[in-house]
Structures are given as structure tokens and as C-alpha cells.
Design a protein around this motif. Structure first.
Motif, PDB file in Angstrom:
ATOM      1  N   SER A  12       0.853  -1.182   0.000  1.00 36.41           N
ATOM      2  CA  SER A  12       0.000   0.000   0.000  1.00 36.41           C
ATOM      3  C   SER A  12       0.889   1.232   0.000  1.00 36.41           C
ATOM      4  N   ALA A  13       0.788   2.041  -1.044  1.00 37.29           N
ATOM      5  CA  ALA A  13       1.632   3.238  -1.130  1.00 37.29           C
ATOM      6  C   ALA A  13       1.424   4.149   0.076  1.00 37.29           C
ATOM      7  N   ALA A  14       0.189   4.280   0.517  1.00 38.95           N
ATOM      8  CA  ALA A  14      -0.104   5.155   1.657  1.00 38.95           C
ATOM      9  C   ALA A  14       0.585   4.657   2.926  1.00 38.95           C
ATOM     10  N   MET A  15       0.519   3.339   3.182  1.00 39.98           N
ATOM     11  CA  MET A  15       1.138   2.791   4.387  1.00 39.98           C
ATOM     12  C   MET A  15       2.657   2.821   4.286  1.00 39.98           C
ATOM     13  N   ARG A  16       3.157   2.555   3.092  1.00 41.76           N
ATOM     14  CA  ARG A  16       4.608   2.561   2.872  1.00 41.76           C
ATOM     15  C   ARG A  16       5.172   3.953   3.175  1.00 41.76           C
ATOM     16  N   TRP A  17       4.489   4.972   2.666  1.00 42.44           N
ATOM     17  CA  TRP A  17       4.978   6.329   2.862  1.00 42.44           C
ATOM     18  C   TRP A  17       4.685   6.848   4.263  1.00 42.44           C
ATOM     19  N   THR A  18       3.673   6.294   4.906  1.00 40.78           N
ATOM     20  CA  THR A  18       3.428   6.640   6.311  1.00 40.78           C
ATOM     21  C   THR A  18       4.571   6.136   7.193  1.00 40.78           C
ATOM     22  N   ALA A  19       5.008   4.905   6.922  1.00 41.99           N
ATOM     23  CA  ALA A  19       6.149   4.361   7.659  1.00 41.99           C
ATOM     24  C   ALA A  19       7.387   5.233   7.448  1.00 41.99           C
ATOM     25  N   ALA A  24      11.230   9.507   9.140  1.00 38.21           N
ATOM     26  CA  ALA A  24      11.791  10.812   8.787  1.00 38.21           C
ATOM     27  C   ALA A  24      11.551  11.842   9.878  1.00 38.21           C
ATOM     28  N   LEU A  25      10.382  11.797  10.526  1.00 36.68           N
ATOM     29  CA  LEU A  25      10.099  12.752  11.591  1.00 36.68           C
ATOM     30  C   LEU A  25      11.011  12.530  12.793  1.00 36.68           C
ATOM     31  N   ALA A  26      11.307  11.264  13.083  1.00 39.08           N
ATOM     32  CA  ALA A  26      12.244  10.978  14.171  1.00 39.08           C
ATOM     33  C   ALA A  26      13.623  11.563  13.858  1.00 39.08           C
ATOM     34  N   MET A  27      14.068  11.398  12.603  1.00 38.07           N
ATOM     35  CA  MET A  27      15.368  11.950  12.215  1.00 38.07           C
ATOM     36  C   MET A  27      15.315  13.478  12.133  1.00 38.07           C
ATOM     37  N   PHE A  28      14.158  14.033  11.755  1.00 40.18           N
ATOM     38  CA  PHE A  28      13.963  15.478  11.747  1.00 40.18           C
ATOM     39  C   PHE A  28      14.259  16.063  13.126  1.00 40.18           C
ATOM     40  N   CYS A  29      13.708  15.431  14.147  1.00 35.15           N
ATOM     41  CA  CYS A  29      13.931  15.897  15.525  1.00 35.15           C
ATOM     42  C   CYS A  29      15.394  15.745  15.936  1.00 35.15           C
ATOM     43  N   SER A  30      16.011  14.641  15.532  1.00 35.91           N
ATOM     44  CA  SER A  30      17.408  14.418  15.915  1.00 35.91           C
ATOM     45  C   SER A  30      18.337  15.405  15.216  1.00 35.91           C
ATOM     46  N   TYR A  31      18.016  15.780  13.963  1.00 37.95           N
ATOM     47  CA  TYR A  31      18.837  16.754  13.237  1.00 37.95           C
ATOM     48  C   TYR A  31      18.757  18.127  13.904  1.00 37.95           C
ATOM     49  N   ILE A  32      17.585  18.451  14.444  1.00 37.89           N
ATOM     50  CA  ILE A  32      17.462  19.727  15.151  1.00 37.89           C
ATOM     51  C   ILE A  32      18.385  19.744  16.361  1.00 37.89           C
ATOM     52  N   PHE A  33      18.330  18.664  17.144  1.00 38.10           N
ATOM     53  CA  PHE A  33      19.153  18.653  18.359  1.00 38.10           C
ATOM     54  C   PHE A  33      20.642  18.565  18.019  1.00 38.10           C
ATOM     55  N   ARG A  85      12.721  -2.652  14.449  1.00 37.97           N
ATOM     56  CA  ARG A  85      11.806  -2.141  15.467  1.00 37.97           C
ATOM     57  C   ARG A  85      12.508  -1.898  16.800  1.00 37.97           C
ATOM     58  N   PHE A  86      13.154  -2.917  17.317  1.00 40.04           N
ATOM     59  CA  PHE A  86      13.830  -2.807  18.609  1.00 40.04           C
ATOM     60  C   PHE A  86      14.903  -1.728  18.567  1.00 40.04           C
ATOM     61  N   THR A  87      15.685  -1.715  17.495  1.00 40.59           N
ATOM     62  CA  THR A  87      16.809  -0.784  17.405  1.00 40.59           C
ATOM     63  C   THR A  87      16.326   0.650  17.286  1.00 40.59           C
ATOM     64  N   MET A  88      15.191   0.867  16.630  1.00 42.40           N
ATOM     65  CA  MET A  88      14.655   2.227  16.506  1.00 42.40           C
ATOM     66  C   MET A  88      14.218   2.761  17.864  1.00 42.40           C
ATOM     67  N   ILE A  89      13.551   1.932  18.657  1.00 41.04           N
ATOM     68  CA  ILE A  89      13.144   2.354  19.997  1.00 41.04           C
ATOM     69  C   ILE A  89      14.371   2.619  20.860  1.00 41.04           C
ATOM     70  N   LEU A  90      15.340   1.713  20.805  1.00 47.07           N
ATOM     71  CA  LEU A  90      16.556   1.858  21.611  1.00 47.07           C
ATOM     72  C   LEU A  90      17.302   3.134  21.251  1.00 47.07           C
ATOM     73  N   ALA A 231       8.916   6.676  16.997  1.00 45.22           N
ATOM     74  CA  ALA A 231       9.525   5.349  16.944  1.00 45.22           C
ATOM     75  C   ALA A 231       8.560   4.282  17.457  1.00 45.22           C
ATOM     76  N   ILE A 232       7.799   4.618  18.488  1.00 45.20           N
ATOM     77  CA  ILE A 232       6.841   3.658  19.045  1.00 45.20           C
ATOM     78  C   ILE A 232       5.725   3.371  18.039  1.00 45.20           C
ATOM     79  N   VAL A 233       5.229   4.416  17.366  1.00 47.27           N
ATOM     80  CA  VAL A 233       4.186   4.215  16.358  1.00 47.27           C
ATOM     81  C   VAL A 233       4.725   3.372  15.204  1.00 47.27           C
ATOM     82  N   TYR A 234       5.970   3.644  14.788  1.00 44.73           N
ATOM     83  CA  TYR A 234       6.580   2.828  13.723  1.00 44.73           C
ATOM     84  C   TYR A 234       6.701   1.370  14.162  1.00 44.73           C
ATOM     85  N   PHE A 235       7.038   1.136  15.412  1.00 45.12           N
ATOM     86  CA  PHE A 235       7.151  -0.221  15.962  1.00 45.12           C
ATOM     87  C   PHE A 235       5.867  -1.006  15.698  1.00 45.12           C
TER      88      PHE A 235
END
Length: 540
Positions: A12-19, A24-33, A85-90, A231-235
Motif C-alpha cells: 500500500s503506497a499510503a502505508m509505505r509512505w506513512t512508515a 523521517a520525523l524521528a530523524m527530523f527531531c534528531s537533526y534539530i538537536f 523495530r527494537f533498534t529504533m526504539i533503543l 519510533a513507538i508508532v513505527y514499531f
């Protein structure tokens, strides 16, 4: 069976791009910090006593444990053993811990505390590391910089772990599909974090007319909490995908340390890895000094304190316009109807002109440099789609290196010529920053999708980890080198807006020359060995 496969989230293109959006949003926040202190380098010197050497040493500490404790190698093993999944949360949890430590280090609560006294009296000499000249601390380094470096080391472990995890996650969701477009899009959104940081870090530091550098870092800590939620939602999404496909995360084909040998004996891998360290070393360390470089090379006159251009509200307005530039420019590439595509493109360009005008009126170096990722957002879908359908990744790497060289030489020799020109200097700065941002999109969008063509699928995580580890050597070394070169070439200069940046910029341009030579070599190796780097990602 084929009917069941077609119903998975990945198809599903919608689900693929949602993931992808969650990653990307997690990395967006990390790039800011990651660059939260970069636009307020001058305030760190005036408020906390950090000279360029202290600032550069602290900034380089982000990747210290990744390089010298080989944490990135372990991160790759964790990723291959435990899955995305595990590594993203960690990784996001580790980033949040490190961000909290760094916030306390620059807070008023740390100043005058017993912890500050301990850091003043300790960590002035680290056996072996001092002898090798690679210590993350030195005698005379401000205690707040030392403790901030400790927090940044922890953050860096999580950030680089997240980087390889996101790359692996995109491969999982997009392999055989629009992978270059997905990776380029993730980078484009994540790098809007750089612009966000450049605008809002000084905003929070000076909010209310009272300077407080800790407010800027606190803003970053809040965003890292949001990254953990993403990260939790992606999990949950990724777990559902595996339940649908019946796949297990690396359980049926476990990682072996001997597999690293297969990666290290591949010449194509080494060329990509070295090209990566050279290119990124000329970009990320530069970001940490870019605002100060503009302060030193532009003639900026602060607007009247009671004018709109000096008010806090102008920051919000300018950021909204920036988002409009990014959103309309990015969306224009996906419109099938020419009228809609050109309308969105026109809105994006007009909004960019409006943003640049506001930056000029604000006379703000940080808002000028914030245009860095905007052209990249516009062209990333074009580049990604081209790479997916036509290939030419190695050629893109060469072109990106050429742009990199030109930009750093322009900053070094052309921009200072316009120091007395209030308009001319800013125009040169804007144009060069936009092109540098385009280069920053060009190289990674072609670099990272090439890795799966070089290694077996089960060790992709380890391959990314090794590349990131090699890259981190440069990301540790060059912020420190830039700081030392600045202090060495500007003896007696105490005003942080009067440094001569020529020598550091020439050094970074030389990295671009080396990257260019490796890019040309990669084209030769690809042609001889048939690595497929010039082939499209989408196989018909």
C-alpha cells in the motif's frame, strides 16, 4: 498466496509512505538537536566562555564513542540481530537520555554546582587518548563544555544508530520500489531540521529579551520526546507488516562476525565508504560553524528593536513561509497535470523569494543559513525518481562533489569580497547556500541506495554501520580541526564575529577534491566489476 502478498502494508503506497514519514520525523527531531548550539556559537562564548577550540571539541564529541569505542559496529550487530523495530526504539531512547544530559550541562543549575567543580578538577588528562591527541577533553576546557560533551557522546550513539536503522527500515519497506526517492525524501524532510534549528535555536535563546542558551537545548529535548513517540508508532506498523508477511526480523538467518570480512574485502564498498567520510566531513562540521562564518563575512545591521523585523513574531511567520516553500516544492514533483505542477512550483519559488527577503530584512545570519535544505527539498523527488528509473548514481556522486568544491571556495574567497555590500554579500550567501544544499541532497540520495547493491541483504545493517563508523571518524575530527585552525589563524581575536574563515574553508574544499577523485574511481570500478551502481533501482 500472491493475493495475500498484495494486501500487505508494504504494497500500500499510503502505508509505505506513512512508515517513511514516521522514520523521517524521528530523524527530523534528531537533526534539530544535533546542531542546536550551532547558530548560537557566539552566545556560547559570551555566556559560557567556550572559545572555538572548546566549541569544536564539544561538537566533535558527538561521535567519539562511535569511533573509539566502536559503538557503531555494535549498533550494526544489534540491528542485524534484533531488527529495525527494537533498534529504533533503543536509539531514540538513548538520544533522549543524552539530550537531557547536555541540557543540564548548559543550564543555570549546573553553574556553581558540585558537579561543575568535579568537571573542573577532573578529565583534564586522559591516559593514552591525550598521547594520541584524540582526547574529547583537555585541561582548561570549561566544565559545562566537558559535561555537554558527555551528553553529546550519548546522544551521538543513539543518533548514528538511528541513522543506520532508518536506512535499513527504508530498504525493508521500499526494496524493489521507489527506494532512492524514499531515501532522498527522508533526507529532505530530516534536513528541514537543520533549517528549523537555525531559526528557532536563537529564537528561544533570546526569548523575552533575556539570553538563556539552555532554553534552546530544552526545545531540542522536547523534540526528542516526540521522536521517541514516532519510533513507538513505527514499531506497531512494522510489527503488523511482519505479521502479514510471515517474515521474522533476521531470526532465520543470524548475523555472523565473519560476515564483516566479506564486506571489508569489497573494493566498491571501500570507495563508497571513503567517499562518504570525505563528503560528510565537508558538510556536517561546516554546519556547526556556518552561522558564525556568515556573521564574520557579511555586513549585518540589526533592525530597530521596536520594528516588526526584530519582533519574536517574525520568526514564526518566516518559518511558516519556509514550510510553504518545502511543501509546495516537494508536492509539485508528484502532480501529473502540468497546470497543478507549475502552480505549486510557482508558489514555492515565490515563497522562497519572500523568505529570502525576510532574512535580509532581519539581518540575521542564522535565518540566512536556514535556506540550506530548501532547494534540496525541491529537487530531491526529481533526483530520486531519476535514480529509480534511470540510474546514474555514480555520476550523481561526481556532480555533487563538484558542487561542494565550488561552494566552499566561494565562501572562502568570493563572499569576503562583498563584506562591505549589504545586499551583494547576502545574495552571494543565499545562492551558495542553496547550491550547497542541493549538493547535500544529490550525494546521499545516490550514495545510500547503492549500498544494497554491494552487500548481501542479511548484512546490510552491518554494512551501513561500517560506513557510518568510517564517516564518524571525519565527523569527530573536523569540528575539532576547524576550531583549532580558527584559533590558530586568528590569534588575539576575541570578538566571535571577526574571525577569518579562509583556512578552514579551503580545508573543506580539499575534502571535496578528494571526494571527486574517488567518485571518478567508483565509476571505473563499477564499469569493470558490474556493480550496477549506474543501473536503475526499479527493475522492470
Amino acid at each position: 498466496m500472491s493475493q495475500a502478498i498484495q494486501k500487505t502494508l508494504r504494497d500500500s503506497a499510503a502505508m509505505r509512505w506513512t512508515a517513511l514519514l514516521l522514520l523521517a520525523l524521528a530523524m527530523f527531531c534528531s537533526y534539530i538537536f544535533m546542531d542546536i548550539l550551532s547558530p548560537i556559537k557566539d552566545l556560547m562564548q559570551s555566556e559560557r566562555g567556550w572559545d572555538s577550540t572548546a566549541f569544536g571539541t564539544m561538537q566533535g564529541s558527538e561521535v567519539f564513542l562511535n569511533v573509539f569505542a566502536f559503538f557503531l559496529i555494535f549498533a550494526g550487530i544489534i540491528l542485524d540481530k534484533m531488527g529495525v523495530r527494537f533498534t529504533m526504539i533503543l536509539s531514540t531512547a538513548v538520544m533522549l537520555i543524552g539530550a537531557g544530559v547536555k541540557w543540564y550541562a548548559v543550564s543555570d543549575g549546573f553553574a556553581g554546582s558540585s558537579l561543575e567543580a568535579w568537571f573542573n578538577n577532573n578529565l583534564n588528562y586522559i591516559p593514552l587518548f591525550d598521547e594520541l591527541g584524540v582526547s574529547p577533553f583537555y585541561e582548561g576546557m570549561p566544565a559545562s563544555a566537558k559535561f555537554a560533551a558527555c551528553g553529546f557522546m550519548i546522544f551521538g550513539c543513539g543518533c548514528e544508530m538511528a541513522g543506520i536503522t532508518v536506512s535499513r527500515g527504508i530498504v525493508k519497506w521500499f526494496k524493489g520500489r521507489e527506494m532512492a526517492l524514499a531515501m532522498g525524501s527522508e533526507m529532505a524532510l530530516a534536513r528541514l531540521g537543520v533549517a528549523t534549528c537555525m531559526i528557532f535555536s536563537p529564537f528561544f535563546a533570546r526569548l523575552g529579551g533575556v539570553v538563556s542558551v539552555s532554553r534552546s537545548v530544552a526545545f531540542g529535548v522536547v523534540l526528542m520526546c516526540i521522536a521517541l513517540i514516532m519510533a513507538i508508532v513505527y514499531f506497531v506498523m512494522d510489527q503488523k507488516l511482519d505479521a502479514q508477511t510471515g517474515e521474522a526480523e533476521e531470526k532465520d538467518d543470524p548475523f555472523k562476525v565473519s560476515d564483516i570480512g566479506k564486506i571489508l574485502t569489497d573494493s566498491g564498498f571501500w570507495i563508497v565508504a571513503l567517499l562518504c567520510v570525505l563528503y560528510y566531513s565537508a558538510i556536517f562540521p561546516f554546519q556547526k560553524y556556518a552561522v558564525n562564518m556568515l556573521q564574520c563575512n557579511l555586513t549585518l545591521t540589526a533592525p530597530d528593536a521596536d520594528s516588526f523585523w526584530a519582533s519574536p513574531s517574525v520568526t514564526i511567520v518566516q518559518y511558516v513561509i519556509m514550510l510553504l516553500v518545502a511543501a509546495t516544492g516537494f508536492a509539485s514533483n508528484f502532480q501529473k497535470q502540468s497546470a497543478k505542477r507549475f502552480t505549486l512550483l510557482a508558489v514555492s519559488i515565490l515563497s522562497l523569494v519572500c523568505y529570502c527577503y525576510m532574512g535580509f530584512m532581519r539581518q540575521s545570519a542564522e535565518s540566512i543559513f536556514a535556506v540550506f535544505p530548501l532547494l534540496a527539498v525541491l529537487i530531491t523527488p526529481i533526483l530520486g525518481s531519476y535514480l529509480d528509473h534511470h540510474g546514474k548514481a555514480a555520476t550523481m556522486l561526481v556532480m555533487g562533489s563538484l558542487l561542494l568544491i565550488g561552494c566552499h571556495l566561494t565562501f572562502a574567497f568570493v563572499l569576503p569580497m562583498f563584506k562591505g555590500s549589504a545586499v551583494g554579500g547576502i545574495i552571494i550567501a543565499y545562492a551558495t547556500i542553496l547550491v550547497l544544499g542541493a549538493s547535500f541532497s544529490l550525494v546521499p540520495a545516490s550514495l545510500w541506495p547503492s549500498v544494497p547493491k554491494l552487500v548481501d541483504a542479511k548484512v546490510i545493517g552491518s554494512a551501513y554501520a561500517l560506513i557510518f563508523w568510517i564517516q564518524n571518524i571525519g565527523l569527530w575530527l573536523f569540528p575539532l580541526l576547524i576550531g583549532k585552525v580558527l584559533d590558530a589563524t586568528n590569534p588575539g581575536v576575541t570578538d566571535p564575529t571577526q574571525f577569518d574563515y579562509t583556512a578552514p574553508l579551503v580545508m573543506l574544499a580539499c575534502l571535496g577534491v578528494a571526494a571527486l577523485l574517488l567518485g571518478l574511481l567508483l565509476k571505473v570500478v563499477d564499469r569493470k566489476k558490474g556493480l550496477g551502481l549506474e543501473l536503475p533501482n526499479i527493475q522492470e
